[in-house]
Design a protein around this motif. Structure first.
Motif, mmCIF file in Angstrom:
data_model
loop_
_atom_site.group_PDB
_atom_site.id
_atom_site.type_symbol
_atom_site.label_atom_id
_atom_site.label_comp_id
_atom_site.label_asym_id
_atom_site.label_seq_id
_atom_site.Cartn_x
_atom_site.Cartn_y
_atom_site.Cartn_z
ATOM 1 N N LYS B 24 -13.778 -6.661 -7.631
ATOM 2 C CA LYS B 24 -13.338 -5.681 -8.494
ATOM 3 C C LYS B 24 -14.737 -5.013 -8.862
ATOM 4 O O LYS B 24 -15.779 -5.666 -8.873
ATOM 5 C CB LYS B 24 -13.015 -6.518 -9.850
ATOM 6 C CG LYS B 24 -11.501 -6.795 -9.959
ATOM 7 C CD LYS B 24 -10.666 -5.197 -10.233
ATOM 8 C CE LYS B 24 -9.158 -5.205 -10.006
ATOM 9 N NZ LYS B 24 -8.932 -3.915 -9.496
ATOM 10 N N PRO B 70 -10.269 -0.814 2.675
ATOM 11 C CA PRO B 70 -10.093 -2.036 1.751
ATOM 12 C C PRO B 70 -10.192 -3.480 2.322
ATOM 13 O O PRO B 70 -9.962 -3.659 3.441
ATOM 14 C CB PRO B 70 -8.529 -1.947 1.263
ATOM 15 C CG PRO B 70 -7.897 -1.112 2.484
ATOM 16 C CD PRO B 70 -8.890 -0.487 2.878
ATOM 17 N N LYS B 72 -8.940 -6.011 2.035
ATOM 18 C CA LYS B 72 -7.531 -6.547 2.674
ATOM 19 C C LYS B 72 -7.731 -6.739 4.334
ATOM 20 O O LYS B 72 -7.110 -7.365 4.841
ATOM 21 C CB LYS B 72 -6.455 -5.815 2.247
ATOM 22 C CG LYS B 72 -5.752 -6.286 0.951
ATOM 23 C CD LYS B 72 -4.572 -7.261 1.331
ATOM 24 C CE LYS B 72 -4.012 -7.769 -0.110
ATOM 25 N NZ LYS B 72 -3.439 -9.227 -0.156
ATOM 26 N N GLU B 75 -8.330 -10.001 6.309
ATOM 27 C CA GLU B 75 -7.263 -10.940 6.455
ATOM 28 C C GLU B 75 -6.250 -10.320 7.499
ATOM 29 O O GLU B 75 -5.847 -11.018 8.395
ATOM 30 C CB GLU B 75 -6.913 -11.306 5.145
ATOM 31 C CG GLU B 75 -6.142 -12.625 4.855
ATOM 32 C CD GLU B 75 -5.421 -12.878 3.673
ATOM 33 O OE1 GLU B 75 -5.773 -12.281 2.780
ATOM 34 O OE2 GLU B 75 -4.562 -13.682 3.702
ATOM 35 N N ILE B 76 -6.037 -9.207 7.277
ATOM 36 C CA ILE B 76 -5.181 -8.445 8.224
ATOM 37 C C ILE B 76 -5.668 -8.662 9.363
ATOM 38 O O ILE B 76 -4.830 -9.086 10.449
ATOM 39 C CB ILE B 76 -4.771 -6.848 7.904
ATOM 40 C CG1 ILE B 76 -4.051 -6.969 6.561
ATOM 41 C CG2 ILE B 76 -4.137 -6.278 9.026
ATOM 42 C CD1 ILE B 76 -4.120 -5.444 5.936
ATOM 43 N N LYS B 79 -5.506 -12.083 11.321
ATOM 44 C CA LYS B 79 -4.079 -12.459 11.721
ATOM 45 C C LYS B 79 -3.249 -11.569 12.672
ATOM 46 O O LYS B 79 -2.093 -11.821 12.798
ATOM 47 C CB LYS B 79 -3.132 -12.613 10.183
ATOM 48 C CG LYS B 79 -3.718 -13.607 9.335
ATOM 49 C CD LYS B 79 -2.826 -13.987 8.168
ATOM 50 C CE LYS B 79 -3.176 -15.282 7.375
ATOM 51 N NZ LYS B 79 -2.572 -15.132 6.194
ATOM 52 N N PRO B 81 -1.798 -10.174 15.878
ATOM 53 C CA PRO B 81 -1.408 -11.193 17.209
ATOM 54 C C PRO B 81 -1.991 -10.899 18.512
ATOM 55 O O PRO B 81 -2.108 -11.692 19.113
ATOM 56 C CB PRO B 81 0.237 -10.623 17.274
ATOM 57 C CG PRO B 81 0.385 -9.232 16.592
ATOM 58 C CD PRO B 81 -0.833 -9.204 15.740
ATOM 59 N N GLN B 102 2.593 -6.499 18.530
ATOM 60 C CA GLN B 102 3.782 -5.746 17.889
ATOM 61 C C GLN B 102 3.669 -5.393 16.387
ATOM 62 O O GLN B 102 4.362 -5.107 15.564
ATOM 63 C CB GLN B 102 4.940 -6.648 17.852
ATOM 64 C CG GLN B 102 5.487 -6.912 19.346
ATOM 65 C CD GLN B 102 5.802 -5.775 20.259
ATOM 66 O OE1 GLN B 102 7.040 -5.064 19.741
ATOM 67 N NE2 GLN B 102 5.499 -5.089 21.172
ATOM 68 N N SER B 103 2.154 -5.266 16.427
ATOM 69 C CA SER B 103 1.876 -5.170 14.812
ATOM 70 C C SER B 103 1.185 -3.831 14.488
ATOM 71 O O SER B 103 0.305 -3.345 15.168
ATOM 72 C CB SER B 103 0.874 -6.298 14.284
ATOM 73 O OG SER B 103 0.960 -6.407 13.221
ATOM 74 N N GLU B 104 1.754 -2.951 13.579
ATOM 75 C CA GLU B 104 1.003 -1.887 13.222
ATOM 76 C C GLU B 104 0.755 -1.796 11.575
ATOM 77 O O GLU B 104 1.656 -1.840 10.802
ATOM 78 C CB GLU B 104 2.045 -0.792 13.368
ATOM 79 C CG GLU B 104 2.361 -0.276 14.902
ATOM 80 C CD GLU B 104 3.438 0.703 14.903
ATOM 81 O OE1 GLU B 104 4.269 0.446 15.784
ATOM 82 O OE2 GLU B 104 3.350 1.558 14.153
ATOM 83 N N PHE B 105 -0.365 -1.434 11.295
ATOM 84 C CA PHE B 105 -0.597 -1.269 9.724
ATOM 85 C C PHE B 105 -1.104 0.108 9.674
ATOM 86 O O PHE B 105 -1.952 0.721 10.534
ATOM 87 C CB PHE B 105 -1.847 -2.348 9.434
ATOM 88 C CG PHE B 105 -1.211 -3.552 9.118
ATOM 89 C CD1 PHE B 105 -1.105 -4.451 10.034
ATOM 90 C CD2 PHE B 105 -1.054 -4.172 7.931
ATOM 91 C CE1 PHE B 105 -0.564 -5.830 9.881
ATOM 92 C CE2 PHE B 105 -0.585 -5.267 7.606
ATOM 93 C CZ PHE B 105 -0.229 -6.209 8.742
ATOM 94 N N GLN B 106 -0.883 0.682 8.574
ATOM 95 C CA GLN B 106 -1.666 1.954 8.080
ATOM 96 C C GLN B 106 -2.180 1.739 7.104
ATOM 97 O O GLN B 106 -1.865 1.606 5.737
ATOM 98 C CB GLN B 106 -0.687 2.989 8.069
ATOM 99 C CG GLN B 106 -0.051 3.382 9.178
ATOM 100 C CD GLN B 106 0.668 4.897 9.027
ATOM 101 O OE1 GLN B 106 1.790 4.748 8.449
ATOM 102 N NE2 GLN B 106 0.474 5.896 9.676
ATOM 103 N N LEU B 107 -3.622 1.918 6.684
ATOM 104 C CA LEU B 107 -4.330 1.263 5.644
ATOM 105 C C LEU B 107 -4.788 2.665 4.918
ATOM 106 O O LEU B 107 -5.384 3.700 5.796
ATOM 107 C CB LEU B 107 -5.545 0.327 5.756
ATOM 108 C CG LEU B 107 -5.086 -1.049 6.216
ATOM 109 C CD1 LEU B 107 -6.298 -1.798 6.517
ATOM 110 C CD2 LEU B 107 -4.070 -1.473 5.518
ATOM 111 N N TYR B 108 -5.041 2.727 3.706
ATOM 112 C CA TYR B 108 -5.390 4.024 3.055
ATOM 113 C C TYR B 108 -7.017 3.777 2.805
ATOM 114 O O TYR B 108 -7.600 2.987 2.043
ATOM 115 C CB TYR B 108 -4.861 4.220 1.627
ATOM 116 C CG TYR B 108 -3.432 4.082 1.626
ATOM 117 C CD1 TYR B 108 -2.671 4.975 2.389
ATOM 118 C CD2 TYR B 108 -2.624 3.356 0.661
ATOM 119 C CE1 TYR B 108 -1.299 5.204 2.551
ATOM 120 C CE2 TYR B 108 -1.117 3.374 0.535
ATOM 121 C CZ TYR B 108 -0.562 4.087 1.612
ATOM 122 O OH TYR B 108 0.889 4.206 1.858
#
Lengths: 367, 367
Positions: B24, B70, B72, B75-76, B79, B81, B102-108
């Motif tokens: 924080k 971020p 986060k 960790e993303i 992990k 694949p 097969q994994s898709e993230f969209q981070l701000y």
């Protein structure tokens, strides 16, 4: 009492027993461990009145006697330098001398007079009784324990329901948002019946039953369950609560059935759960001809995961708590997880391909 | 920015950097990790303004760009694949797409504009500078870090004092009840001097320096210490406090000197400490011709431990804090621990037979 015992043996048995001793109690004697020698067998007991654990091992041709020693004795004995430990109890004041190698302790023991009796019962004195393989029993406990509630405000749901019918023992648990039920083969030695056992006491059973091939004896009497495995006895108070009839909530007809690889599913939900915040840890599952898509979003971003799926019948979109899915997939043993689907407002069922008798039901989250 | 990098490499570097990002912060950009690509090298940075960590690794022939993601993301990415990760940053809104298998993230993501500059300095711009072997530096940190205070009310004592003189770097710490001081050989590249570094930042150095044979560069300028080891840079704010002159408190004359086997001593104090309760964890050491006897007592009982000792000069009886003894024995590397004795009211000194330069002083407890 004066006796000499192998250190490793004593330490190992203390480790098993000590978990039942409460760190603080209004009855100081309960904070200790009861040591009893009848000259041939040493018996160790600890209890918090809800859960009691007793173990015993041979101490051939030693003196008789008994004392309650503070739980500190467990760590002290584990760390002693020698291969053997000699214990000498002064019967007048219970001062107990513990010697091993170059190490000497004097512990202030307590009289055993106020120590509560252990709820021992033989198979035939019990209301219900059965025998089960340790491996089977542990498996059934693993499949159900995680779904019990930890909320003492809902006491019935903090227990595992045991249903003994003919030669089948069914274990069921629920925290009102999900339920788990499984069964195992037993040798029923008495009447059929049902009883509710606190889940936290059963956690200790998993720790204690280490050899899958051992036979475990269950017996119920006087509102107590006694579990016996070789030289270890565990007694648990039963919960005097009504566990709801779970059969009513389990759907019997499904519109679709999807089969997924467990490792793929587990890892995809684990990743999606990194962005499934809030109390409900929501992930949205879309199951269709193209496969399973898992979506989640939080203030950090959003994700979608694709997992191949074998679908028969209709797919659907449903929102579930990712923690609830992960809890079940972590005890999953088969290669495939089967999802039984009705609709987005009805419970979703997860099954382990290795255990037909195991059913795990999760309520959907309405968004 | 669009680039594809090996997943394991990116995850490993994120793991090193991320420790410096505060969970924080009043500056939200600090809660993230700064990703920068110049087309050939990827640089990752995290800082809480007291401690900054930067690492870099080659990303040949990729696009340039930068974004703050971020925490986060750590960790993303760990992990994901696939074997590779593709990162695509939208330069307009910093929305960052992370794809793998097969994994898709969209981070701000956030703009890098407000991200603070990293306190980078070259050896010659610094006030002080020296080079040291990673193994030597870690050893010296291990020998001193545990004796620093965690009490922010005594800020000078939360630091490790670095004294650079010729080709020797001396590290000293104290929490006012004990002190540790050791030294190591360095290659001094500038002036002699002293500076005080927060112990908690140096804990991270121990974690990061994994290969003993690596060369580590230390440089001080603008109230910052910069530690460089290969592709990792760690910058720590210095403490602007006066560390006391510790030479005054170290006795130079002793009435006795006792040598004990470290393992025997460690285990005996560990056992005795089970009955050494209270804030001071008192154990009483009696050193004489017959050996060392360690005594302790609590409401549970009392103990005495015997340890053989080789004594020259006079023995004594002294009360010490068992935790303080154990802290030092846990980083002890030689086979023998040497106790230098004066009298029951004077500090006791413990030394590691393997390191003449290491001195650990403990004040006695007056009973």
């Amino acid at each position: 009492m004066r006796l000499t015992v192998p250190k490793a043996l004593l330490a190992e048995h203390l480790q098993i027993t000590a978990k039942a001793a409460p760190p603080k109690s209004t009855m100081p004697v309960l904070e200790g461990i009861l040591f009893q020698s009848d000259g041939q067998t040493m018996t160790l007991t600890a209890t918090n009145l809800e859960l009691g654990i007793r173990t015993s091992f041979p101490v051939p041709d030693q003196e008789k006697g008994e004392v309650v020693l503070p739980a500190k004795a467990v760590e002290i004995i584990r760390k002693l330098p020698g291969d053997t430990v000699s214990l000498t109890v002064n019967e007048e004041n219970f001062l107990t001398e513990i010697k091993s190698g170059q190490s000497e302790f004097q512990l202030y023991g307590l009289s055993t007079e106020e120590y509560p009796a252990f709820a021992d019962l033989s198979a035939d004195s019990g209301q219900y009784a059965c025998e089960i393989k340790a491996g089977e029993f542990r498996r059934a406990l693993r499949q159900t324990l995680f779904a019990a509630s930890q909320d003492e405000g809902k006491p019935a749901f903090t227990g595992i329901m045991f249903t003994l019918k003919d030669n089948t023992l069914t274990l069921s648990s629920s925290d009102t948002f999900r339920l788990a039920t499984t069964s195992c083969r037993v040798q029923n030695q008495g009447a059929d019946g049902v009883f509710l056992v606190p889940a936290k006491n059963l956690q200790e059973v998993i720790r204690i039953l280490t050899n899958d091939e051992d036979s475990v004896q269950l017996a119920v009497a006087d509102n107590q369950l006694l579990i016996t495995c070789k030289n270890i006895k565990l007694s648990s108070r039963l919960l005097d609560e009504n566990f709801p009839n779970i059969d009513r909530v389990i759907p019997r007809e499904f519109s679709g059935r999807a089969t997924v690889d467990v490792a793929d599913f587990l890892h995809a939900v684990e990743r999606a759960s990194l962005l499934s915040e809030g109390v409900n840890h929501v992930v949205r599952l879309s199951i269709g001809e193209e496969g399973l898509v898992i979506r989640a979003s939080s203030k950090f971003g959003k994700t979608q995961e694709h997992v191949p799926v074998e679908l028969s019948g209709e797919g659907l979109e449903i929102s579930l708590n990712s923690r609830f899915i992960l809890d079940m997939l972590k005890v999953h043993e088969g290669d495939q997880c089967i999802l039984e689907l009705t609709n987005a407002n009805k419970p979703c069922i997860l099954r382990d391909s290795l255990y037909q008798e195991y059913l795990y039901l999760v309520l959907p989250i309405k968004i």
